[in-house]
Design a protein around this motif. Structure first.
Motif, PDB file in Angstrom:
ATOM      1  N   GLU A 239       0.869  -1.161   0.000  1.00 30.99           N
ATOM      2  CA  GLU A 239       0.000   0.000   0.000  1.00 30.99           C
ATOM      3  C   GLU A 239       0.914   1.221   0.000  1.00 30.99           C
ATOM      4  OE1 GLU A 239      -2.482   2.974   1.185  1.00 30.99           O
ATOM      5  OE2 GLU A 239      -0.942   2.243   2.547  1.00 30.99           O
ATOM      6  N   SER A 241       0.101   4.655  -0.885  1.00 27.15           N
ATOM      7  CA  SER A 241      -0.565   5.925  -1.156  1.00 27.15           C
ATOM      8  C   SER A 241       0.244   7.142  -0.700  1.00 27.15           C
ATOM      9  CB  SER A 241      -1.933   5.929  -0.502  1.00 27.15           C
ATOM     10  OG  SER A 241      -1.802   5.598   0.845  1.00 27.15           O
ATOM     11  N   ALA A 242       0.844   7.048   0.481  1.00 26.75           N
ATOM     12  CA  ALA A 242       1.542   8.233   0.987  1.00 26.75           C
ATOM     13  C   ALA A 242       2.779   8.546   0.144  1.00 26.75           C
ATOM     14  CB  ALA A 242       1.925   8.027   2.443  1.00 26.75           C
ATOM     15  N   VAL A 243       3.526   7.490  -0.216  1.00 26.89           N
ATOM     16  CA  VAL A 243       4.712   7.686  -1.055  1.00 26.89           C
ATOM     17  C   VAL A 243       4.297   8.305  -2.393  1.00 26.89           C
ATOM     18  CG1 VAL A 243       6.566   6.502  -2.269  1.00 26.89           C
ATOM     19  CG2 VAL A 243       5.914   5.764   0.015  1.00 26.89           C
ATOM     20  N   ASN A 245       1.659  10.018  -3.103  1.00 27.31           N
ATOM     21  CA  ASN A 245       1.208  11.399  -2.959  1.00 27.31           C
ATOM     22  C   ASN A 245       2.386  12.371  -2.930  1.00 27.31           C
ATOM     23  OD1 ASN A 245      -1.173  12.923  -2.847  1.00 27.31           O
ATOM     24  ND2 ASN A 245      -0.688  13.456  -0.734  1.00 27.31           N
TER      25      ASN A 245
ATOM     26  N   GLN B  22      -0.066  17.048   3.440  1.00 23.69           N
ATOM     27  CA  GLN B  22      -0.763  15.817   3.093  1.00 23.69           C
ATOM     28  C   GLN B  22      -1.748  15.386   4.162  1.00 23.69           C
ATOM     29  OE1 GLN B  22       2.228  12.998   1.952  1.00 23.69           O
ATOM     30  NE2 GLN B  22       3.298  14.541   0.765  1.00 23.69           N
ATOM     31  N   PHE B  25      -5.165  14.198   2.791  1.00 24.60           N
ATOM     32  CA  PHE B  25      -4.943  12.990   2.008  1.00 24.60           C
ATOM     33  C   PHE B  25      -4.726  11.793   2.940  1.00 24.60           C
ATOM     34  CE2 PHE B  25      -2.044   9.968   0.141  1.00 24.60           C
ATOM     35  CZ  PHE B  25      -2.715   9.645  -1.015  1.00 24.60           C
ATOM     36  N   ASN B  26      -3.847  12.003   3.935  1.00 26.51           N
ATOM     37  CA  ASN B  26      -3.556  10.923   4.875  1.00 26.51           C
ATOM     38  C   ASN B  26      -4.761  10.556   5.718  1.00 26.51           C
ATOM     39  OD1 ASN B  26      -0.935  10.398   4.143  1.00 26.51           O
ATOM     40  ND2 ASN B  26      -0.090  11.991   5.459  1.00 26.51           N
ATOM     41  N   GLU B  29      -6.945   8.347   3.488  1.00 21.89           N
ATOM     42  CA  GLU B  29      -6.265   7.049   3.333  1.00 21.89           C
ATOM     43  C   GLU B  29      -6.303   6.263   4.633  1.00 21.89           C
ATOM     44  OE1 GLU B  29      -5.032   4.541   1.459  1.00 21.89           O
ATOM     45  OE2 GLU B  29      -5.834   6.018   0.065  1.00 21.89           O
ATOM     46  N   ILE B 248      -6.335  -3.429  -2.852  1.00 25.19           N
ATOM     47  CA  ILE B 248      -5.022  -3.944  -3.257  1.00 25.19           C
ATOM     48  C   ILE B 248      -5.247  -5.275  -3.966  1.00 25.19           C
ATOM     49  CG2 ILE B 248      -2.696  -4.540  -2.485  1.00 25.19           C
ATOM     50  CD1 ILE B 248      -3.340  -1.857  -1.433  1.00 25.19           C
ATOM     51  N   ASN B 291      -0.425   6.615   8.696  1.00 25.22           N
ATOM     52  CA  ASN B 291      -0.335   7.510   7.547  1.00 25.22           C
ATOM     53  C   ASN B 291       0.263   8.859   7.903  1.00 25.22           C
ATOM     54  OD1 ASN B 291      -1.427   6.570   4.808  1.00 25.22           O
ATOM     55  ND2 ASN B 291      -2.798   5.629   6.286  1.00 25.22           N
ATOM     56  N   GLN B 294       3.951   8.341   8.515  1.00 24.40           N
ATOM     57  CA  GLN B 294       4.708   8.149   7.293  1.00 24.40           C
ATOM     58  C   GLN B 294       5.090   9.472   6.658  1.00 24.40           C
ATOM     59  OE1 GLN B 294       3.189   5.090   4.846  1.00 24.40           O
ATOM     60  NE2 GLN B 294       3.808   6.059   2.970  1.00 24.40           N
ATOM     61  N   ARG B 302       6.491   3.857   8.686  1.00 22.24           N
ATOM     62  CA  ARG B 302       5.061   3.607   8.735  1.00 22.24           C
ATOM     63  C   ARG B 302       4.628   2.599   9.806  1.00 22.24           C
ATOM     64  NH1 ARG B 302       0.961   3.763   4.804  1.00 22.24           N
ATOM     65  NH2 ARG B 302      -0.484   2.060   5.108  1.00 22.24           N
TER      66      ARG B 302
END
Lengths: 403, 331
Positions: A239, A241-243, A245, B22, B25-26, B29, B248, B291, B294, B302
């Protein structure tokens, strides 16, 4: 729930799954991407003087003579190991077929590609006196963990695919490579990204393997100012997503992923889903059909760099491989075949103990299918071609050689 | 992006700017990832509440659901490659089929696991530690069965729907997939909560959790309750597996349950193991923390962040945020 009712539930579930399986297959051909910005280079022709594992057919050797393959067979990134193992098997099969008086045994050792497991398995090999030469280990991490054991046992090991440059600077007398290192692949990749693909900002992503870290460093060094960002991911991560982004905010022209296909496939797919339209490129560790199938539509327009040579023209090899395994050879199959052939030639010439075999390989000089094999005193090849490949209509095809 | 490095070699950074940029966004997610953790966490919490047993094989119960999802897709005729463009009712139908298959397989696995691995131990009044070892052993066995059968490669990605942005929150895109994942898992959590708190069977489960001996005296069939608890946990893990596979598509691999399982277990402990609402809260928090962490510390931090937060909270509140409550008389 009573026993009878429980049974009924399972019968029902089984029936349901059968019914599902019976449904008609819905095969949709993948929509091929337009990769026509690059003229495809001609594949190298099969060298006429390439060493043949069949030899002259008159070899005589002890029936206990054994060579071994060690590496991932069903473990992590197994497809890469199986490609090699099949190449090894093919060479041994052809040799034994032609030489009735010299039936060489092939022992297979599963390391699962994990650095923790390799030392135990290599020790086991070292303690099996019949084994006089080894093809392996395929991955850099496991090679680093176990190289010293080969060295102390005086057992020659030729890796068909480990590319981390540091491996050859450990002073191991028994370590040889069938491919160029990442100091060949890294600059070539940088050149390909900037010159052939015209990328000015490249994002370099590395995983946490020996291989990924080493390769990423070599690529970044060669790219210099063209590195727009660098990100790190982990083995088994699915997963991203953060990378992604973060990458998105840098809007690079290209992304180079230094690692293996297991993580690269979901990574590429998630990049695609998030609308990152940078060109995706990666090394030999992701150049596999597993990547193409795992990444779905994101695989179209992906590029690979690889110190491996396209085997398209090696028709004898391809036909024999197809006949033996019912599929086309994959990345490093031909390299596996080549290095096995060297060991077999050594046996045919009477080098049937470890010391003699080591001496034979160290002084070897000869043409294989993929390249000319001769090593410097560190075990690195003197001739190291790097090719690029791309995905076209769901298949990996050759692109150009980087010179 | 300028970052503040502690050392010359940036082994860790405090990228506050990235965290701010972010954040939304985080958050999105984290919620979508966290709601999957929450569904899995429920299985840990229910079994712990009833048996005081940490079922470490629950991560494999989950991954069996992921394989069931994959085989359903495959059986329906879908193949790896590009995502098909399905009419909405067909898509929903196929997803429901996969949901049923995943729930049945995961539920069945959990029930069989209970019968084969734990019930014999209970019969012989084995000590608590034996259960724990058996759980770890069962986890390995289930994992290796998949490995021997399917090998080390993940099943190739088959996907029925592409994530597409539905709307934005403060610039962070929310995809249709995120909406489906978060809403379905909230709905399932609500159903589970109602089931435990409002139904007869649920009352039985709570009774056994609180005092198994007295509950047996009052006519509750303890063995049946235990089986049902495993079944409910398994069903939810199956649902989580489908949601995870939609997010996924490369998720069906033999070791694929391990990290998710550990994080879901952490979520259960964080919320207060044995507490259903705690599992939800813990799941969402773990998803969010990892998130944010990270962005703040860098990608490779993470997993660490999630567990450091867990340890910090448990230092001050060892029973977890909401405490253990499955067995309490509280409704």
């Amino acid at each position: 729930m009573s026993k009878a009712r429980l049974t009924r539930v399972f019968v029902l579930a089984a029936a349901a799954s059968l019914a599902l399986g019976a449904c008609a297959a819905r095969d949709d051909g993948s929509d091929g991407g337009g990769n026509d910005n690059q003229p495809q280079a001609d594949a190298p022709a099969q060298p006429v003087d390439a060493a043949n594992p069949r030899g002259d057919g008159n070899a005589v050797c002890d029936p206990s003579t054994t060579i071994a393959y060690a590496g991932t067979i069903n473990g992590e990134n197994a497809a890469l190991g199986q490609n090699i193992l099949n190449g090894v098997k093919l060479a041994v099969e052809q040799h034994n077929e032609a030489n009735e008086q010299c039936q060489v045994k092939l022992a297979e050792f599963e390391t699962e590609g994990v650095p923790d497991k390799a030392p135990g398995i290599v020790t086991q090999m070292a303690n099996t006196p019949d084994i006089i030469g080894v093809v392996g280990l395929p991955f850099s991490g496991e090679s680093k963990a176990a190289g010293n054991i080969f060295h102390e046992a005086g057992l020659v090991s030729i890796t068909p695919s480990a590319t981390n440059p540091d491996l050859s600077s450990n002073g191991w007398k028994t370590f040889f490579r069938g491919v160029g290192t990442d100091t060949d692949q890294g600059p070539a990749a940088a050149k390909f990204l900037t010159e052939n693909l015209g990328a000015q900002n490249v994002c370099v992503v590395q995983d946490d393997s020996e291989y990924g870290v080493g390769l990423a460093n070599s690529v970044k060094e060669a790219l210099g100012d063209s590195v727009a960002c660098q990100e790190e991911v982990k083995s088994k991560q699915k997963e991203f997503s953060a990378v992604i982004n973060k990458i998105k905010s840098e809007s690079p022209d290209a992304i180079y992923y230094a690692g293996y296909y297991r993580e690269a496939a979901p990574f590429a797919q998630q990049l695609y889903d998030q609308g990152v339209d940078a060109t995706f490129a990666g090394p030999d560790g992701i150049k596999d059909a597993e990547f193409v199938k795992g990444a779905g539509e994101a695989a179209n327009n992906a590029y690979f760099t690889c110190p491996c040579v396209p085997e398209d023209q090696f028709t004898d090899f391809i036909d024999a491989y197809n006949a033996a395994f019912g599929k086309a050879p994959g990345t490093y199959s031909a390299e596996g075949y080549d290095v096995t052939t060297i060991l077999l030639k050594g046996i045919d010439e009477g080098n049937t103990d470890r010391a003699a075999m080591l001496d034979y390989v160290s002084n070897y000089e000869g043409q294989g299918l993929t390249k000319k094999f001769t090593w410097d005193d560190k075990g690195d090849l003197t001739e190291t071609p790097v090719w690029t490949y791309k995905v076209e209509n769901g298949k990996i095809v050759r692109n150009v050689e980087i010179k | 992006m300028p970052a503040l490095f502690l050392a010359q070699d940036p082994w860790i950074n405090f990228d506050v700017e990235a965290l701010g940029e972010q954040f939304w966004f985080n958050t999105v997610e984290g919620l979508s990832q966290g709601s999957i953790y929450a569904l899995i966490a429920l299985g840990y919490t229910l079994v712990y509440g009833v048996l005081k047993l940490i079922n470490f094989a629950h991560s494999e119960v989950f991954i069996y659901g992921a394989f069931a999802t994959w085989f359903t897709f495959y059986g329906l005729g879908f193949r790896p490659g590009s995502t098909p463009d399905l009419p909405i009712f067909e898509l929903v139908g196929f997803l429901l089929l996969a949901l049923i298959a995943a729930m049945l397989i995961s539920g069945g696995t959990a029930v069989i696991l209970e019968r084969v691995a734990y019930r014999p131990l209970r019969k012989h009044k084995a000590p608590r530690l034996a259960f724990l070892i058996t759980a770890i052993g069962a986890s390995f066995v289930l994992q290796q069965i998949i490995f021997i059968w399917r090998g080390g490669n993940a099943e190739q990605a088959i996907r029925l729907m592409r994530p597409e942005e539905a709307f934005q929150i403060f610039g962070a895109g929310v995809t249709n997939l995120t909406i489906i994942i978060v809403l379905s898992s909230l709905a399932l959590m609500l159903v589970a909560d109602t089931f435990i708190n409002r139904t007869r069977i649920g009352r039985g489960i709570r009774a056994v959790a609180q005092d198994p001996d007295t509950a047996t005296l009052m006519g509750v069939n303890k063995e049946r309750v235990i089986m049902l608890t495993f079944l409910v946990g398994g069903l939810l893990a199956g649902a989580a597996a489908l949601l995870y596979m939609m997010k996924i598509p490369q998720g069906a691999s033999y070791q694929g349950g391990f990290l998710l399982g550990i994080k879901a277990f952490a979520a259960a402990v964080l919320g207060g193991i044995g507490n259903i609402r705690g599992a939800l809260l813990g799941g969402l928090l773990i998803g969010l923390f990892e998130n944010y962490g990270q962005s703040l510390f860098g990608g490779e931090w993470r997993d660490i962040v999630a567990f450091v937060v867990l340890i910090l909270i448990l230092m001050f509140r060892p029973t977890g945020i909401l405490g253990e409550s499955l067995g309490k008389a509280r409704v």
